[in-house]
Design a protein around this motif. Structure first.
Motif, PDB file in Angstrom:
ATOM      1  N   ASN A  67       0.845  -1.193   0.000  1.00  0.00           N
ATOM      2  CA  ASN A  67       0.000   0.000   0.000  1.00  0.00           C
ATOM      3  C   ASN A  67       0.879   1.242   0.000  1.00  0.00           C
ATOM      4  O   ASN A  67       1.395   1.666   1.031  1.00  0.00           O
ATOM      5  N   ARG A  68       1.042   1.824  -1.168  1.00  0.00           N
ATOM      6  CA  ARG A  68       1.934   2.968  -1.306  1.00  0.00           C
ATOM      7  C   ARG A  68       1.395   4.210  -0.623  1.00  0.00           C
ATOM      8  O   ARG A  68       2.162   5.138  -0.336  1.00  0.00           O
ATOM      9  N   ALA A  69       0.111   4.257  -0.355  1.00  0.00           N
ATOM     10  CA  ALA A  69      -0.463   5.422   0.322  1.00  0.00           C
ATOM     11  C   ALA A  69      -0.051   5.488   1.781  1.00  0.00           C
ATOM     12  O   ALA A  69       0.071   6.573   2.354  1.00  0.00           O
ATOM     13  N   THR A  70       0.179   4.332   2.399  1.00  0.00           N
ATOM     14  CA  THR A  70       0.480   4.305   3.834  1.00  0.00           C
ATOM     15  C   THR A  70       1.849   3.727   4.154  1.00  0.00           C
ATOM     16  O   THR A  70       2.357   3.919   5.258  1.00  0.00           O
ATOM     17  N   GLN A  71       2.451   3.004   3.202  1.00  0.00           N
ATOM     18  CA  GLN A  71       3.696   2.290   3.496  1.00  0.00           C
ATOM     19  C   GLN A  71       4.909   2.814   2.733  1.00  0.00           C
ATOM     20  O   GLN A  71       6.036   2.587   3.165  1.00  0.00           O
ATOM     21  N   ALA A  72       4.701   3.476   1.617  1.00  0.00           N
ATOM     22  CA  ALA A  72       5.824   3.908   0.781  1.00  0.00           C
ATOM     23  C   ALA A  72       6.364   5.252   1.256  1.00  0.00           C
ATOM     24  O   ALA A  72       5.724   6.291   1.069  1.00  0.00           O
ATOM     25  N   LYS A  73       7.527   5.238   1.889  1.00  0.00           N
ATOM     26  CA  LYS A  73       8.176   6.485   2.286  1.00  0.00           C
ATOM     27  C   LYS A  73       9.062   6.936   1.125  1.00  0.00           C
ATOM     28  O   LYS A  73      10.074   6.308   0.829  1.00  0.00           O
ATOM     29  N   ARG A  74       8.665   8.015   0.489  1.00  0.00           N
ATOM     30  CA  ARG A  74       9.372   8.515  -0.682  1.00  0.00           C
ATOM     31  C   ARG A  74       9.739   9.989  -0.470  1.00  0.00           C
ATOM     32  O   ARG A  74       9.060  10.707   0.254  1.00  0.00           O
ATOM     33  N   GLN A  75      10.815  10.397  -1.132  1.00  0.00           N
ATOM     34  CA  GLN A  75      11.221  11.798  -1.011  1.00  0.00           C
ATOM     35  C   GLN A  75      10.109  12.696  -1.536  1.00  0.00           C
ATOM     36  O   GLN A  75       9.518  12.432  -2.582  1.00  0.00           O
ATOM     37  N   VAL A  76       9.841  13.771  -0.787  1.00  0.00           N
ATOM     38  CA  VAL A  76       8.665  14.587  -1.079  1.00  0.00           C
ATOM     39  C   VAL A  76       8.947  15.763  -1.998  1.00  0.00           C
ATOM     40  O   VAL A  76       8.015  16.412  -2.475  1.00  0.00           O
ATOM     41  N   GLY A  77      10.228  16.062  -2.262  1.00  0.00           N
ATOM     42  CA  GLY A  77      10.511  17.176  -3.144  1.00  0.00           C
ATOM     43  C   GLY A  77       9.884  18.464  -2.633  1.00  0.00           C
ATOM     44  O   GLY A  77       9.819  18.728  -1.426  1.00  0.00           O
ATOM     45  N   SER A  78       9.367  19.274  -3.554  1.00  0.00           N
ATOM     46  CA  SER A  78       8.846  20.597  -3.191  1.00  0.00           C
ATOM     47  C   SER A  78       7.548  20.532  -2.399  1.00  0.00           C
ATOM     48  O   SER A  78       7.032  21.575  -1.986  1.00  0.00           O
ATOM     49  N   ASN A  79       6.981  19.346  -2.201  1.00  0.00           N
ATOM     50  CA  ASN A  79       5.818  19.245  -1.314  1.00  0.00           C
ATOM     51  C   ASN A  79       6.162  19.629   0.121  1.00  0.00           C
ATOM     52  O   ASN A  79       5.269  19.853   0.939  1.00  0.00           O
ATOM     53  N   ILE A  80       7.466  19.717   0.449  1.00  0.00           N
ATOM     54  CA  ILE A  80       7.879  20.103   1.794  1.00  0.00           C
ATOM     55  C   ILE A  80       7.819  21.612   1.980  1.00  0.00           C
ATOM     56  O   ILE A  80       7.791  22.114   3.113  1.00  0.00           O
ATOM     57  N   LYS A  81       7.788  22.364   0.881  1.00  0.00           N
ATOM     58  CA  LYS A  81       7.961  23.813   0.974  1.00  0.00           C
ATOM     59  C   LYS A  81       6.873  24.539   1.757  1.00  0.00           C
ATOM     60  O   LYS A  81       7.177  25.498   2.481  1.00  0.00           O
ATOM     61  N   PRO A  82       5.588  24.172   1.634  1.00  0.00           N
ATOM     62  CA  PRO A  82       4.601  24.879   2.465  1.00  0.00           C
ATOM     63  C   PRO A  82       4.940  24.836   3.950  1.00  0.00           C
ATOM     64  O   PRO A  82       4.705  25.824   4.669  1.00  0.00           O
ATOM     65  N   PHE A  83       5.508  23.741   4.417  1.00  0.00           N
ATOM     66  CA  PHE A  83       5.851  23.617   5.832  1.00  0.00           C
ATOM     67  C   PHE A  83       7.096  24.452   6.168  1.00  0.00           C
ATOM     68  O   PHE A  83       7.191  25.010   7.265  1.00  0.00           O
ATOM     69  N   ILE A  84       8.028  24.544   5.224  1.00  0.00           N
ATOM     70  CA  ILE A  84       9.198  25.407   5.415  1.00  0.00           C
ATOM     71  C   ILE A  84       8.762  26.870   5.485  1.00  0.00           C
ATOM     72  O   ILE A  84       9.198  27.631   6.362  1.00  0.00           O
ATOM     73  N   TYR A  85       7.869  27.265   4.586  1.00  0.00           N
ATOM     74  CA  TYR A  85       7.393  28.651   4.563  1.00  0.00           C
ATOM     75  C   TYR A  85       6.566  28.954   5.804  1.00  0.00           C
ATOM     76  O   TYR A  85       6.583  30.082   6.315  1.00  0.00           O
ATOM     77  N   SER A  86       5.833  27.968   6.301  1.00  0.00           N
ATOM     78  CA  SER A  86       5.085  28.155   7.544  1.00  0.00           C
ATOM     79  C   SER A  86       6.035  28.441   8.703  1.00  0.00           C
ATOM     80  O   SER A  86       5.755  29.297   9.562  1.00  0.00           O
ATOM     81  N   ALA A  87       7.178  27.744   8.740  1.00  0.00           N
ATOM     82  CA  ALA A  87       8.185  28.006   9.780  1.00  0.00           C
ATOM     83  C   ALA A  87       8.720  29.426   9.665  1.00  0.00           C
ATOM     84  O   ALA A  87       8.986  30.087  10.681  1.00  0.00           O
ATOM     85  N   ALA A  88       8.882  29.899   8.433  1.00  0.00           N
ATOM     86  CA  ALA A  88       9.363  31.273   8.241  1.00  0.00           C
ATOM     87  C   ALA A  88       8.352  32.288   8.752  1.00  0.00           C
ATOM     88  O   ALA A  88       8.720  33.292   9.371  1.00  0.00           O
ATOM     89  N   ILE A  89       7.064  32.043   8.518  1.00  0.00           N
ATOM     90  CA  ILE A  89       6.027  32.949   9.046  1.00  0.00           C
ATOM     91  C   ILE A  89       6.087  32.978  10.562  1.00  0.00           C
ATOM     92  O   ILE A  89       5.911  34.031  11.191  1.00  0.00           O
ATOM     93  N   ASN A  90       6.355  31.820  11.157  1.00  0.00           N
ATOM     94  CA  ASN A  90       6.492  31.751  12.609  1.00  0.00           C
ATOM     95  C   ASN A  90       7.624  32.639  13.121  1.00  0.00           C
ATOM     96  O   ASN A  90       7.614  33.063  14.278  1.00  0.00           O
ATOM     97  N   LYS A  91       8.616  32.880  12.280  1.00  0.00           N
ATOM     98  CA  LYS A  91       9.770  33.691  12.652  1.00  0.00           C
ATOM     99  C   LYS A  91       9.602  35.155  12.270  1.00  0.00           C
ATOM    100  O   LYS A  91      10.567  35.926  12.336  1.00  0.00           O
ATOM    101  N   GLY A  92       8.409  35.538  11.875  1.00  0.00           N
ATOM    102  CA  GLY A  92       8.159  36.937  11.586  1.00  0.00           C
ATOM    103  C   GLY A  92       8.183  37.305  10.126  1.00  0.00           C
ATOM    104  O   GLY A  92       7.983  38.480   9.780  1.00  0.00           O
ATOM    105  N   TYR A  93       8.438  36.349   9.243  1.00  0.00           N
ATOM    106  CA  TYR A  93       8.387  36.645   7.815  1.00  0.00           C
ATOM    107  C   TYR A  93       6.938  36.894   7.395  1.00  0.00           C
ATOM    108  O   TYR A  93       5.993  36.436   8.047  1.00  0.00           O
TER     109      TYR A  93
END
Length: 870
Positions: A480-506
């Motif tokens: 089950n690739r939806a629950t078991q396949a750990k794959r590199q997420v690429g730019s799907n990580i960016k919203p969470f990175i940008y959220s961290a920046a907002i937390n820092k006052g950006y």
């Protein structure tokens, strides 16, 4: 009279001794007799059934097939058939039929064999629950005593009901309800007299008399049952003849699956085993209702499969699975050249070669199919058409529209020339796969996709799984690739990175330098140079635009500014295991490996205002009588304002000692602020809706622009994702009441999704979808081209008729007019400015100076970007 008294005395003495012997025997074996009290509360072993949220059967788990029925729900002719055949005096005897015993005894005396039994229905019930089928005197004696106990404990109707639900009837069918489904694919009430008689004839020898294993013996046994019913007056002569001569149609039927969702069914099965243990889960008759509506699950499965076929077909045809026969070459003598030259000539119509239809049927019957793919054999090849033979479909003509896509596959990044004729693709005798294309409504040549895909869709308010697909076919791969396949997420990580920046006052208007990075690594002796894709660098750029365009170097600069430790800690708020996240700057570009479910769960937090809801996929568990044993009570996202709480109270139920009572809503923990979630979602909207004006040279496209072109909604937000060498592609986004993540890649992590060259046929076939969706894409594969089309197909169908849902603007969010280039305040109201959201206190305080002002209209054509890469 002199003989009467001795005889009478002898009879009395024998009777007295018999009673004493019987009593002695009873007390002797009494310690070995089981208690029949358990029959008052007997729980029949009933398989677990899994249903969709709207009540469609998804799957059934359990070795024994049983459909418990109350006596009133069993047709009267079926009751009569069993009574006439198994125990005609059932309602008259006390559990033991003396006449039957006498008949069995006489048969033993006359033949010397124990060929006839004297078992009543009550005695059979005793044997089925407590004893074996061994023909032994002691077993028969125990059976008799147990039957007498049962008759004292239960009424006749209760005994008959237990018997008809307990009895084994062959092919793992236990009880008449299951037998009706297994042998005839019907409910008990839908059976005709002939079918009822067939089932009633099974108890004598269920393995040998059933209509699947031995149709002729079953038909003969049916006639015996009908004759007994005629003798007992249950049916008349005409009914007997009609039922006895009825066509014999018994064949094996599985459970009446109404929604094929095996990945979901397997998840629920494993969860039920974890809760209750394997034996109880499979035999306690649980009816499990998933959180998934059938309409959404069907749409998700169709979207994933169609998307994988689109990717697979634009990369070329890998050829037939096998060549079953070769057409003999035609030989024609050229007298002028006095040699034998092989030339193609028409063969006589009456000349046969290749396989017969029966040979093809036998071969195809052994081949595995994976819906919607069907195995087939090419029987004829014309200029731009082929004829194929498929089991259950017969002969099918496939025209050029179903063939022309099949240019040769060479590598993942290289395809051969487009075919000109059908013979360039296949020849007679080729074993191929075909599928019915529901969009073009015609059959076409196909193949099992090499690439894999997954889709997860969640309700962001409570985490309920609304659709989940773990691959093309569960029967080809249970992974089950939806629950078991750990794959590199690429730019799907960016919203969470940008959220961290907002937390820092950006803020969304913060300017970050989109310029190349060159960092020397002393330990490796090489420089790390993260690149944008395409390799275009815009210099100072607003943070909103940077996420919309998926600027890689901006993401790295944000990580450096916020700090790696703070980024990891912030990502942990979204449910990502901090111990599994890479501790280097590649994290900003998506080197972390996550499952689609983990990514989707993280996106729900952005979509619901910052609350960490937990995904769940079981709505409730009922018993076989439909009584709710367990009801999900998930923690939910809190309403936006306290004044809305009363209108958002949830009508949840809890179960305690069989009583239902309301529960107050449980609120999930808030892990990021509403303001942060709102602004992050706003940046994700930019990836779809882009911005600026084409006429004023301020227009640009985000990486997810296709969703805007193909979906007429204004509440969408999303983010593409592509890893290095396009080994993993993603799209995650939200709209309406759903958050959905799609992934496409190869199970073999060494393979890249590659690139495609121009295929004019596919472009001509889908001119309106060229470079939007489908097969017509050209160039390197990425998240927007490979994963996003599945997201669009699913969301378009899932959100049809669903009102657009916009997030409430949180308190302490303000809007001010800014300059598009510098992000500073401006008094201009033209194309150089726009309103932007800010958390109060982070809005700019300086106005753009005339020396800083840039009018994009004077700078030439705008840059349009639609790709991203790690």
């Amino acid at each position: 009279m002199k003989y009467v008294k001795p005889l009478a005395l002898t009879f009395i003495i024998c009777s007295f001794l018999s009673v004493i012997a019987l009593a002695a025997l009873y007390f002797y074996i009494r310690p070995e007799l089981p208690s029949v009290a358990m029959l008052k509360d007997v729980r029949l072993q009933t398989p677990m059934k899994v249903y969709s949220r709207d009540g469609l059967l998804i799957s059934q788990f359990g070795v024994k097939r049983r459909i418990p029925l109350e006596l009133k729900n069993i047709p009267e002719p079926m009751l009569q058939a069993f009574l006439a055949t198994e125990d005609s005096r059932f309602y008259d005897h006390p559990g033991v039929d003396i006449i039957g015993v006498a008949r069995a005894f006489m048969n033993l005396v006359l033949t010397g064999e124990k060929g006839q039994g004297a078992s009543t229905i009550t005695m059979q019930l005793a044997r089925n629950f407590f004893l074996t089928r061994e023909k032994a005197w002691m077993r028969k004696i125990k059976e008799t005593f147990i039957a007498l106990h049962i008759e004292q404990l239960l009424s006749k109707d209760e005994i008959l009901e237990l018997y008809l639900n307990k009895i084994e009837l062959g092919h793992r069918a236990f009880g008449v309800g299951a037998a009706a489904q297994v042998y005839f694919g019907k409910t008990a009430t839908e059976l005709n007299l002939a079918e009822m008689a067939t089932i009633a004839g099974l108890p004598k020898a269920p393995s040998n008399l059933n209509p699947i294993s031995n149709p002729q013996a079953s038909k003969e046994r049916r006639r015996v049952v009908l004759a007994r019913m005629l003798d007992e007056g249950y049916i008349n002569r005409d009914e007997f003849l009609q039922a006895a001569e009825a066509d014999f149609t018994g064949e094996k039927h599985g459970a009446e699956i109404q929604l094929h969702a095996p990945y979901l069914a397997d998840m629920i099965y494993m969860e039920m085993i974890n809760r209750y243990g394997k034996e109880e889960a499979e035999t306690a008759g649980y009816q499990v209702y998933a959180t998934v509506p059938s309409t959404l699950q069907t749409a998700a499965q169709q979207a994933v499969k169609r998307n994988l076929h689109d990717y697979d077909e634009r990369h070329g045809y890998r050829g037939p699975l096998a060549q079953l026969w070769e057409a003999p070459p035609a030989i024609q003598k050229d007298d002028e050249k006095n040699d034998q030259s092989l030339v193609e000539v028409p063969r006589p119509e009456d000349e046969q070669y290749g396989w017969t239809e029966q040979q093809m049927k036998d071969f195809l019957a052994e081949q595995q199919s994976f819906a919607p793919l069907l195995p087939a054999i090419v029987t004829e090849v014309k200029d731009k058409q082929i004829s194929v033979f498929a089991l259950d479909q017969g002969y099918i003509d496939i025209n050029w529209d179903g063939l022309a896509w099949a240019r040769p596959f060479i590598t993942d990044s290289k395809q051969g020339s487009e075919p000109q004729e059908a013979k360039d693709i296949v020849s007679p005798g080729a074993h191929i796969m075909i599928r019915f294309n529901t969009e073009s409504e015609q059959w076409q040549l196909s193949q099992f996709p090499d690439a894999s895909g997954a889709l997860v869709s969640l309700d962001p308010q409570n985490g309920a799984v609304r659709a989940i697909v773990g691959g093309y076919s569960f029967y080809q791969s249970q992974f089950n690739r939806a629950t078991q396949a750990k794959r590199q997420v690429g730019s799907n990580i960016k919203p969470f990175i940008y959220s961290a920046a907002i937390n820092k006052g950006y803020s969304l208007a913060t300017i970050i330098n989109d310029a190349p990075i060159n960092q020397w690594d002393r330990s490796s002796g090489i420089a790390w140079r993260p690149k944008n894709s395409p390799e275009i660098y815009d210099g100072p750029i607003r943070m909103r635009v940077a996420l919309g365009r998926s600027k890689n170097v901006v993401s790295v600069r944000l990580l450096r500014s916020v700090g790696l430790d703070d980024i990891v800690a912030h990502l942990a708020n979204f449910g990502f295991n901090p111990h599994e996240l890479p501790r280097d700057e590649s994290l900003a570009l998506g080197s972390a490996s996550l499952t689609p479910l983990e990514v989707a769960r993280g996106i729900t937090i952005i979509g619901n205002g910052g609350y960490a809801v937990e995904p769940y996929f079981i709505e409730r568990v009922d018993n076989e009588m439909g009584e709710t044993l367990w009801q999900a009570n998930p923690a939910v996202a809190a309403p936006a304002f306290a004044s809305q709480q009363e209108n958002n109270e949830l009508d949840l139920l809890a179960i305690s000692d069989g009583r239902k009572f309301s529960l107050p809503p449980l609120y999930a923990p808030q892990v990021i602020s509403r303001q942060n979630a709102f602004l992050t979602r706003e940046m994700m909207r930019t990836a779809i809706y882009s911005g600026g004006s084409w006429s004023k040279n301020t227009y640009w496209q985000g990486t997810g622009w296709r969703a805007n072109n193909l979906m007429s909604r204004d509440d969408l937000a999303g983010k593409t994702g592509t890893t290095n060498d396009a080994k993993d592609t993603w799209f995650s986004g939200m709209g309406g009441n759903l958050v959905t993540t799609t992934w496409v890649g190869f199970d073999d992590m060494n393979r890249s999704l590659g690139r495609t060259s121009r295929n004019q046929y596919l472009i001509n076939k889908n001119p309106q979808q060229f470079n939007w969706m489908g097969n017509a894409m050209v160039g390197a594969e990425d998240g927007a081209r490979v994963a996003q089309p599945a997201w669009i197909r699913f969301m378009r169908q899932a959100l049809e008729g669903v009102p657009e849902q916009y997030p409430t603007v949180p308190e302490d969010i303000v809007t001010v007019r800014i300059d598009r280039t510098t992000g500073k305040l401006t008094q201009r109201t033209d194309h150089t400015s726009k309103f932007e959201y800010f958390i109060r206190g982070t809005e700019p305080t300086q106005y753009v100076d005339d020396s800083e002002f840039v009018d994009p209209f004077d700078q030439g054509q705008p840059v349009i970007q639609n790709e991203d890469i790690f």
